[in-house]
Scaffold this motif. Structure first.
Motif, PDB file in Angstrom:
ATOM      1  N   MET A 164     -26.026  24.639  69.970  1.00 13.12           N
ATOM      2  CA  MET A 164     -25.786  26.053  70.072  1.00 13.12           C
ATOM      3  C   MET A 164     -24.293  26.355  70.210  1.00 13.12           C
ATOM      4  SD  MET A 164     -27.751  28.710  72.430  1.00 13.12           S
ATOM      5  CE  MET A 164     -27.010  30.185  72.963  1.00 13.12           C
ATOM      6  N   LEU A 165     -23.582  25.600  71.044  1.00 11.30           N
ATOM      7  CA  LEU A 165     -22.146  25.812  71.190  1.00 11.30           C
ATOM      8  C   LEU A 165     -21.429  25.545  69.875  1.00 11.30           C
ATOM      9  CD1 LEU A 165     -19.664  26.441  72.898  1.00 11.30           C
ATOM     10  CD2 LEU A 165     -19.623  24.037  73.577  1.00 11.30           C
ATOM     11  N   GLU A 166     -21.852  24.482  69.175  1.00  8.21           N
ATOM     12  CA  GLU A 166     -21.240  24.162  67.884  1.00  8.21           C
ATOM     13  C   GLU A 166     -21.379  25.304  66.896  1.00  8.21           C
ATOM     14  OE1 GLU A 166     -22.096  20.568  65.508  1.00  8.21           O
ATOM     15  OE2 GLU A 166     -21.887  19.506  67.410  1.00  8.21           O
ATOM     16  N   GLU A 167     -22.564  25.898  66.846  1.00  3.63           N
ATOM     17  CA  GLU A 167     -22.810  27.013  65.930  1.00  3.63           C
ATOM     18  C   GLU A 167     -21.948  28.215  66.283  1.00  3.63           C
ATOM     19  OE1 GLU A 167     -26.987  27.702  66.250  1.00  3.63           O
ATOM     20  OE2 GLU A 167     -27.503  25.853  65.211  1.00  3.63           O
ATOM     21  N   LEU A 201     -19.072  28.216  67.901  1.00  4.36           N
ATOM     22  CA  LEU A 201     -17.683  27.899  67.572  1.00  4.36           C
ATOM     23  C   LEU A 201     -17.440  28.001  66.070  1.00  4.36           C
ATOM     24  CD1 LEU A 201     -17.018  24.890  69.949  1.00  4.36           C
ATOM     25  CD2 LEU A 201     -15.934  27.135  70.046  1.00  4.36           C
ATOM     26  N   THR A 202     -18.368  27.465  65.283  1.00  6.81           N
ATOM     27  CA  THR A 202     -18.238  27.534  63.824  1.00  6.81           C
ATOM     28  C   THR A 202     -18.171  28.979  63.361  1.00  6.81           C
ATOM     29  OG1 THR A 202     -19.406  25.437  63.543  1.00  6.81           O
ATOM     30  CG2 THR A 202     -19.328  26.890  61.633  1.00  6.81           C
ATOM     31  N   GLU A 203     -19.076  29.814  63.854  1.00  7.28           N
ATOM     32  CA  GLU A 203     -19.088  31.237  63.487  1.00  7.28           C
ATOM     33  C   GLU A 203     -17.787  31.922  63.894  1.00  7.28           C
ATOM     34  OE1 GLU A 203     -22.532  33.067  65.210  1.00  7.28           O
ATOM     35  OE2 GLU A 203     -23.899  31.746  64.131  1.00  7.28           O
ATOM     36  N   SER A 204     -17.298  31.612  65.079  1.00  3.42           N
ATOM     37  CA  SER A 204     -16.068  32.233  65.577  1.00  3.42           C
ATOM     38  C   SER A 204     -14.862  31.839  64.729  1.00  3.42           C
ATOM     39  CB  SER A 204     -15.820  31.842  67.031  1.00  3.42           C
ATOM     40  OG  SER A 204     -16.830  32.346  67.855  1.00  3.42           O
ATOM     41  N   ILE A 205     -14.771  30.573  64.400  1.00  2.29           N
ATOM     42  CA  ILE A 205     -13.638  30.087  63.607  1.00  2.29           C
ATOM     43  C   ILE A 205     -13.671  30.696  62.207  1.00  2.29           C
ATOM     44  CG2 ILE A 205     -12.646  28.035  62.494  1.00  2.29           C
ATOM     45  CD1 ILE A 205     -13.574  26.487  65.054  1.00  2.29           C
ATOM     46  N   ILE A 206     -14.826  30.649  61.564  1.00  8.27           N
ATOM     47  CA  ILE A 206     -14.940  31.204  60.211  1.00  8.27           C
ATOM     48  C   ILE A 206     -14.658  32.700  60.230  1.00  8.27           C
ATOM     49  CG2 ILE A 206     -16.545  31.703  58.321  1.00  8.27           C
ATOM     50  CD1 ILE A 206     -17.828  28.954  58.935  1.00  8.27           C
ATOM     51  N   GLY A 207     -15.212  33.398  61.209  1.00 12.34           N
ATOM     52  CA  GLY A 207     -14.982  34.831  61.315  1.00 12.34           C
ATOM     53  C   GLY A 207     -13.510  35.175  61.480  1.00 12.34           C
ATOM     54  N   GLU A 208     -12.826  34.433  62.334  1.00 12.43           N
ATOM     55  CA  GLU A 208     -11.403  34.697  62.560  1.00 12.43           C
ATOM     56  C   GLU A 208     -10.575  34.380  61.327  1.00 12.43           C
ATOM     57  OE1 GLU A 208      -7.649  35.612  64.063  1.00 12.43           O
ATOM     58  OE2 GLU A 208      -9.653  36.335  64.553  1.00 12.43           O
ATOM     59  N   LEU A 209     -10.865  33.279  60.655  1.00 13.90           N
ATOM     60  CA  LEU A 209     -10.113  32.944  59.445  1.00 13.90           C
ATOM     61  C   LEU A 209     -10.333  33.995  58.358  1.00 13.90           C
ATOM     62  CD1 LEU A 209     -10.586  29.084  59.321  1.00 13.90           C
ATOM     63  CD2 LEU A 209      -8.513  30.343  59.937  1.00 13.90           C
ATOM     64  N   VAL A 261     -15.707  29.795  73.759  1.00  8.59           N
ATOM     65  CA  VAL A 261     -16.089  28.769  74.727  1.00  8.59           C
ATOM     66  C   VAL A 261     -16.344  29.400  76.102  1.00  8.59           C
ATOM     67  CG1 VAL A 261     -15.246  26.732  75.984  1.00  8.59           C
ATOM     68  CG2 VAL A 261     -14.899  26.903  73.524  1.00  8.59           C
ATOM     69  N   ALA A 262     -15.574  30.428  76.415  1.00  3.12           N
ATOM     70  CA  ALA A 262     -15.715  31.095  77.714  1.00  3.12           C
ATOM     71  C   ALA A 262     -16.892  32.053  77.753  1.00  3.12           C
ATOM     72  CB  ALA A 262     -14.425  31.840  78.065  1.00  3.12           C
TER      73      ALA A 262
END
Length: 57
Positions: free
Chosen positions: A1-4, A6-14, A53-54
């Protein structure tokens, strides 16, 4: 769940950075493989990852 998350957050920000500055950054692909070409604002990316993460939005 954390991995998903983080992946969504990174892709969204990029993708957000690319939309704000399309002449300097292009992002394509999927959550499996991402293609990034250009300059990335690392400070903004790190803030998004730290927030994710927070437990932030």
């Amino acid at each position: 769940m954390l991995e998903e998350k983080l992946t969504e957050s990174i892709i969204g920000e990029l993708k957000r950075q690319a939309a704000n500055n399309p002449q300097s950054l292009k992002v394509g692909g999927s959550s499996e493989e991402l293609v990034v070409n250009g300059k990335i604002n690392l400070a903004e990316l790190v803030m998004v990852i730290a927030g994710s993460v927070a437990g932030g939005p």
